[in-house]
Design an enzyme around this catalytic site. Structure first.
Site, mmCIF file in Angstrom:
data_model
loop_
_atom_site.group_PDB
_atom_site.id
_atom_site.type_symbol
_atom_site.label_atom_id
_atom_site.label_comp_id
_atom_site.label_asym_id
_atom_site.label_seq_id
_atom_site.Cartn_x
_atom_site.Cartn_y
_atom_site.Cartn_z
ATOM 1 N N HIS A 67 21.404 68.143 52.925
ATOM 2 C CA HIS A 67 20.674 67.988 54.194
ATOM 3 C C HIS A 67 19.154 67.876 53.987
ATOM 4 C CE1 HIS A 67 24.226 68.526 56.543
ATOM 5 N NE2 HIS A 67 24.408 69.786 56.194
ATOM 6 N N ASP A 88 31.701 66.961 51.807
ATOM 7 C CA ASP A 88 31.340 68.093 52.667
ATOM 8 C C ASP A 88 31.654 67.732 54.122
ATOM 9 O OD1 ASP A 88 29.190 70.661 52.451
ATOM 10 O OD2 ASP A 88 29.238 69.680 54.409
ATOM 11 N N HIS A 143 29.990 68.234 56.706
ATOM 12 C CA HIS A 143 28.786 67.802 57.417
ATOM 13 C C HIS A 143 28.184 66.585 56.720
ATOM 14 C CE1 HIS A 143 29.098 72.238 58.131
ATOM 15 N NE2 HIS A 143 29.017 71.803 59.373
ATOM 16 N N ASP A 184 33.755 72.977 53.172
ATOM 17 C CA ASP A 184 33.788 73.494 54.531
ATOM 18 C C ASP A 184 34.670 72.664 55.459
ATOM 19 O OD1 ASP A 184 31.918 71.532 54.067
ATOM 20 O OD2 ASP A 184 30.229 72.627 54.931
#
Length: 305
Positions: free
Chosen positions: A127, A164, A166, A248
Site C-alpha cells: 500500500h 493479498d 487488498h 488475508d
C-alpha cells in the site's frame, strides 16, 4: 533447501496493542515452520544488515526523499502515525529498511539458485505509495525489489503477482509507469483501499486487476487464474516473478470477506511454479494467526514438491 529470510528484528516494529499487523504474525509463522515435517529442507537466513548495502539508493528509486525522511523523523522522535492505520515506532524506520533489504536478498537468492525463496519480513509494503505510507505499509517492498532485480544480469522483465485480499495501490502506482514491470492483483472489491478497477491497464498495458466480490471462494479464484492471470503472465514472460503473498483472503481473516482456506494457497503457488521457479515470495497481509501460519506452510510446502 528453500531459503527463509527472517530476523527477530522484524518484531521490533511496534504497532501497539490490538493492531492487526502485529509481531505475533511472524512468531506464529516461525513456530509453525519449525514444526513441519519438511523443516530440515528450510534454510533460515538473516537479511543483509543495512550497513552492508546501500539500501537507500534502491529506496529512492521508488519513494520521494520527503516520504523517507518523514518516516525517519517520526521514528527518531519516539513514534507517531503516518495515518490512522499506520503507526511508526522508535524502531520502525530501521526495521523498514531491513525489510527492504530482506526482499532484495530474496531476489539475490532466487537468481543464485534458480529456485524460490520466502521473505518473512514486516512491515508489509504494497500500500505504500511513492510519497506516502498507508494501510500498515511504510515502504513499497515488492516494487523496490523489482527495480533491484532489473539491475541484475539477464533480467529484462519482472512481474509482480499480488494475491493479498487488498489491492496493492502502492505497487501499481509505481509499476504502471514502468515499461519493464508488470503487476497483477486479485483482490476483494469493494474493500480497502478502494482502488484496483478492472479497466486500469497501465501506461504500457502492464497492469491486470481482478476485483472479486465478497464471498468469493476457490472456484472464482481458480477461474481467474486460468482465464486471466496465467495468460497475462505467460504473454509477459517475466525473467523473475515476485509474489506479494498476503493471506488475508482466508475465510477466518477479520479484515475481509473472501472465503479461501489455507490449502488454497498451495494451488496458487502451483500455478506460479508452472510459469517459473524463479519466484520471490514476500509476506504482505494476513491477520488471523492460525490460518496465516497454515497458509505460509502450504505455500512453502508446494515449492518443495
Amino acid at each position: 533447501m528453500l531459503p527463509i529470510i527472517y530476523s527477530d528484528e522484524f518484531l521490533l516494529h511496534d504497532t501497539g496493542s490490538f493492531h492487526p499487523e502485529r509481531p505475533q504474525r511472524l512468531i506464529a509463522i516461525v513456530e509453525a515452520l519449525k514444526e513441519v515435517p519438511f523443516a530440515n529442507q528450510l534454510k533460515w537466513e538473516l537479511p543483509t544488515p543495512v550497513a552492508n548495502r546501500d539500501v537507500m539508493s534502491w529506496l529512492q528509486k521508488v519513494h520521494t526523499q520527503e516520504h523517507i525522511e518523514r518516516v525517519e523523523s517520526i521514528a527518531k522522535r519516539g513514534g507517531g502515525n503516518l495515518d490512522g492505520d499506520t503507526p511508526v515506532s522508535a524502531y520502525s524506520y530501521d526495521v523498514g529498511l531491513l525489510a527492504v533489504n530482506a526482499w532484495l536478498d530474496g531476489v539475490d537468492r532466487v537468481l543464485a539458485t534458480q529456485d524460490p525463496a520466502f521473505v518473512l519480513a514486516r512491515p508489509p509494503g504494497h500500500h505504500a505509495e511513492p510519497d506516502r505510507g498507508m494501510g500498515f505499509c511504510l515502504f513499497s517492498n515488492a516494487a523496490i525489489a523489482a527495480c533491484y532485480a532489473l539491475e541484475q544480469p539477464d533480467i529484462k522483465r519482472v512481474a509482480i503477482l499480488d494475491w493479498d485480499v487488498h489491492h496493492g495501490n502502492g505497487t501499481q502506482n509505481f509499476v504502471e509507469h514502468h515499461p519493464k514491470l508488470a503487476y497483477c492483483s486479485l483482490h476483494q472489491s469493494p474493500c480497502y483501499p478502494g482502488t484496483g478497477y478492472a479497466d486500469e491497464r497501465g501506461e504500457y498495458k502492464n497492469v491486470l486487476n481482478i476485483p472479486l466480490p465478497p464471498g468469493s471462494a476457490i472456484a472464482e479464484y481458480q477461474r481467474a487464474f486460468e482465464s486471466e492471470v496465467m495468460p497475462f503472465l505467460s504473454i509477459y514472460r517475466p525473467d523473475l516473478l515476485i509474489v506479494s503473498a498476503g493471506y488475508d483472503a482466508n475465510a477466518d481473516d477479520p479484515l475481509a470477506r473472501i472465503d479461501l482456506q489455507p490449502h488454497d494457497f498451495a494451488l496458487f503457488t502451483e500455478y506460479c511454479l508452472k510459469l517459473t521457479r524463479r519466484i520471490v515470495f514476500g509476506l504482505e497481509g494476513g491477520y488471523d494467526l492460525a490460518t496465516l501460519a497454515e497458509s505460509v506452510v502450504a505455500t512453502i510446502e508446494q515449492c518443495l514438491v
